[in-house]
Design an enzyme around this catalytic site. Structure first.
Site, PDB file in Angstrom:
ATOM      1  N   PRO A 240     -68.832 -14.705 -24.366  1.00  0.00           N
ATOM      2  CA  PRO A 240     -70.081 -14.251 -24.956  1.00  0.00           C
ATOM      3  C   PRO A 240     -69.907 -13.558 -26.302  1.00  0.00           C
ATOM      4  O   PRO A 240     -68.977 -12.787 -26.511  1.00  0.00           O
ATOM      5  CB  PRO A 240     -70.653 -13.274 -23.927  1.00  0.00           C
ATOM      6  CG  PRO A 240     -69.560 -12.965 -22.983  1.00  0.00           C
ATOM      7  CD  PRO A 240     -68.576 -14.091 -23.061  1.00  0.00           C
ATOM      8  N   ASN A 241     -70.818 -13.891 -27.176  1.00  0.00           N
ATOM      9  CA  ASN A 241     -70.966 -13.297 -28.500  1.00  0.00           C
ATOM     10  C   ASN A 241     -69.892 -13.707 -29.506  1.00  0.00           C
ATOM     11  O   ASN A 241     -69.987 -13.328 -30.674  1.00  0.00           O
ATOM     12  CB  ASN A 241     -71.064 -11.767 -28.428  1.00  0.00           C
ATOM     13  CG  ASN A 241     -72.278 -11.342 -27.639  1.00  0.00           C
ATOM     14  OD1 ASN A 241     -73.381 -11.786 -27.916  1.00  0.00           O
ATOM     15  ND2 ASN A 241     -72.069 -10.500 -26.642  1.00  0.00           N
TER      16      ASN A 241
ATOM     17  N   ARG B   2     -71.579 -10.044 -35.969  1.00  0.00           N
ATOM     18  CA  ARG B   2     -71.475  -8.984 -34.972  1.00  0.00           C
ATOM     19  C   ARG B   2     -70.373  -7.987 -35.324  1.00  0.00           C
ATOM     20  O   ARG B   2     -69.210  -8.363 -35.457  1.00  0.00           O
ATOM     21  CB  ARG B   2     -71.165  -9.619 -33.602  1.00  0.00           C
ATOM     22  CG  ARG B   2     -70.961  -8.609 -32.519  1.00  0.00           C
ATOM     23  CD  ARG B   2     -70.627  -9.298 -31.210  1.00  0.00           C
ATOM     24  NE  ARG B   2     -70.404  -8.282 -30.205  1.00  0.00           N
ATOM     25  CZ  ARG B   2     -69.381  -8.271 -29.375  1.00  0.00           C
ATOM     26  NH1 ARG B   2     -68.503  -9.240 -29.404  1.00  0.00           N
ATOM     27  NH2 ARG B   2     -69.244  -7.308 -28.504  1.00  0.00           N
TER      28      ARG B   2
ATOM     29  N   TYR C 220     -64.579  -6.931 -35.612  1.00  0.00           N
ATOM     30  CA  TYR C 220     -64.251  -8.352 -35.509  1.00  0.00           C
ATOM     31  C   TYR C 220     -64.055  -9.049 -36.847  1.00  0.00           C
ATOM     32  O   TYR C 220     -63.728 -10.234 -36.877  1.00  0.00           O
ATOM     33  CB  TYR C 220     -65.329  -9.077 -34.699  1.00  0.00           C
ATOM     34  CG  TYR C 220     -65.541  -8.457 -33.346  1.00  0.00           C
ATOM     35  CD1 TYR C 220     -64.576  -8.578 -32.347  1.00  0.00           C
ATOM     36  CD2 TYR C 220     -66.681  -7.703 -33.065  1.00  0.00           C
ATOM     37  CE1 TYR C 220     -64.750  -7.988 -31.109  1.00  0.00           C
ATOM     38  CE2 TYR C 220     -66.860  -7.117 -31.829  1.00  0.00           C
ATOM     39  CZ  TYR C 220     -65.896  -7.259 -30.859  1.00  0.00           C
ATOM     40  OH  TYR C 220     -66.065  -6.669 -29.634  1.00  0.00           O
TER      41      TYR C 220
ATOM     42  N   ASN D 291     -60.603 -16.112 -24.876  1.00  0.00           N
ATOM     43  CA  ASN D 291     -61.144 -14.806 -25.229  1.00  0.00           C
ATOM     44  C   ASN D 291     -62.418 -14.680 -24.406  1.00  0.00           C
ATOM     45  O   ASN D 291     -63.452 -15.218 -24.792  1.00  0.00           O
ATOM     46  CB  ASN D 291     -61.440 -14.712 -26.727  1.00  0.00           C
ATOM     47  CG  ASN D 291     -61.948 -13.339 -27.120  1.00  0.00           C
ATOM     48  OD1 ASN D 291     -62.446 -12.583 -26.291  1.00  0.00           O
ATOM     49  ND2 ASN D 291     -61.840 -13.022 -28.392  1.00  0.00           N
TER      50      ASN D 291
ATOM     51  N   ALA E 173     -66.782  -9.847 -23.268  1.00  0.00           N
ATOM     52  CA  ALA E 173     -67.094  -8.758 -22.337  1.00  0.00           C
ATOM     53  C   ALA E 173     -66.769  -9.115 -20.885  1.00  0.00           C
ATOM     54  O   ALA E 173     -66.559  -8.215 -20.062  1.00  0.00           O
ATOM     55  CB  ALA E 173     -68.561  -8.366 -22.465  1.00  0.00           C
TER      56      ALA E 173
ATOM     57  N   GLU F  43     -54.591 -14.667 -22.912  1.00  0.00           N
ATOM     58  CA  GLU F  43     -55.783 -13.853 -23.170  1.00  0.00           C
ATOM     59  C   GLU F  43     -55.703 -13.350 -24.613  1.00  0.00           C
ATOM     60  O   GLU F  43     -54.682 -12.788 -25.014  1.00  0.00           O
ATOM     61  CB  GLU F  43     -55.783 -12.678 -22.197  1.00  0.00           C
ATOM     62  CG  GLU F  43     -56.804 -11.617 -22.454  1.00  0.00           C
ATOM     63  CD  GLU F  43     -56.597 -10.377 -21.575  1.00  0.00           C
ATOM     64  OE1 GLU F  43     -57.565  -9.612 -21.450  1.00  0.00           O
ATOM     65  OE2 GLU F  43     -55.487 -10.164 -21.042  1.00  0.00           O
TER      66      GLU F  43
ATOM     67  N   HIS G 279     -57.816 -11.158 -27.770  1.00  0.00           N
ATOM     68  CA  HIS G 279     -58.909 -10.300 -28.228  1.00  0.00           C
ATOM     69  C   HIS G 279     -58.711 -10.032 -29.706  1.00  0.00           C
ATOM     70  O   HIS G 279     -57.608  -9.657 -30.122  1.00  0.00           O
ATOM     71  CB  HIS G 279     -58.942  -8.980 -27.449  1.00  0.00           C
ATOM     72  CG  HIS G 279     -59.125  -9.195 -25.992  1.00  0.00           C
ATOM     73  ND1 HIS G 279     -60.339  -9.545 -25.448  1.00  0.00           N
ATOM     74  CD2 HIS G 279     -58.242  -9.157 -24.974  1.00  0.00           C
ATOM     75  CE1 HIS G 279     -60.193  -9.703 -24.142  1.00  0.00           C
ATOM     76  NE2 HIS G 279     -58.932  -9.483 -23.831  1.00  0.00           N
TER      77      HIS G 279
ATOM     78  N   ARG H 264     -60.447   1.119 -28.220  1.00  0.00           N
ATOM     79  CA  ARG H 264     -61.910   1.203 -28.223  1.00  0.00           C
ATOM     80  C   ARG H 264     -62.403   1.962 -26.998  1.00  0.00           C
ATOM     81  O   ARG H 264     -61.693   2.800 -26.457  1.00  0.00           O
ATOM     82  CB  ARG H 264     -62.488  -0.211 -28.326  1.00  0.00           C
ATOM     83  CG  ARG H 264     -62.104  -0.855 -29.670  1.00  0.00           C
ATOM     84  CD  ARG H 264     -62.719  -2.176 -29.909  1.00  0.00           C
ATOM     85  NE  ARG H 264     -64.170  -2.076 -29.912  1.00  0.00           N
ATOM     86  CZ  ARG H 264     -64.974  -3.126 -29.797  1.00  0.00           C
ATOM     87  NH1 ARG H 264     -64.469  -4.330 -29.677  1.00  0.00           N
ATOM     88  NH2 ARG H 264     -66.276  -2.971 -29.811  1.00  0.00           N
TER      89      ARG H 264
END
Length: 146
Positions: A9-10, A17, A22, A74, A77, A98, A100, A107
């Site tokens: 998502p996103n 965003r 990012y 990735n 969320a 994985e 990110h 964060r």
């Protein structure tokens, strides 16, 4: 060698965003960057993106049925919430990395939890979009192609 690159998502909103986390690189730029790098390495890549958890599970399963050699994911969320995605990666048994873009450990506290990590051969976090290239290199080396 065939690798499926899955984004959650996103990720389609890259460049718009939260650029402080990012960057300003767009999703289209990201895919182009990965494609060019994979072409240089002689690797076939296929891209998938969805904002829906079930779609991501379906993509992971299709990587198995379509005989991919590995997955770069990735989960966005869903990293911090989805046992279904973890179970899908465990079920297919494909080497999975994985990725990110931001440093999730620097964060919010909730971002420090990754369910999928338990089924992954590598996690790359905080290296920007180059993390995808690092993951691709890792899968190539794991497969013994490099």
């Amino acid at each position: 060698m065939k690798i499926m690159v899955i984004n959650g998502p996103n990720l389609n909103m890259l460049g718009i965003r939260e650029p402080q986390h990012y960057g300003k690189e767009t999703y289209a730029n990201l895919l182009d960057k990965i494609q060019k790098y994979a072409d240089e390495k002689g690797v076939s890549v296929s891209f998938r993106q969805s904002n829906h958890e079930g779609d991501l599970v379906d993509y992971i399963q299709s990587a198995y049925y379509d005989t991919f050699d590995g997955i770069i994911i990735n989960p966005g969320a869903y990293t911090h919430t989805s046992i279904a995605i973890l179970d899908a990666v465990k079920a297919v048994g494909l080497p999975t990395c994985e990725v990110h873009i931001s440093d999730v450990n620097a964060r919010e506290d909730f971002r420090k939890t990754s369910y999928i990590r338990a089924a992954c051969v590598l996690t790359v976090s905080g290296h920007g979009t180059n993390g995808y290239l690092e993951a691709l290199d890792y899968l190539i080396k794991l497969k013994g192609k490099d």
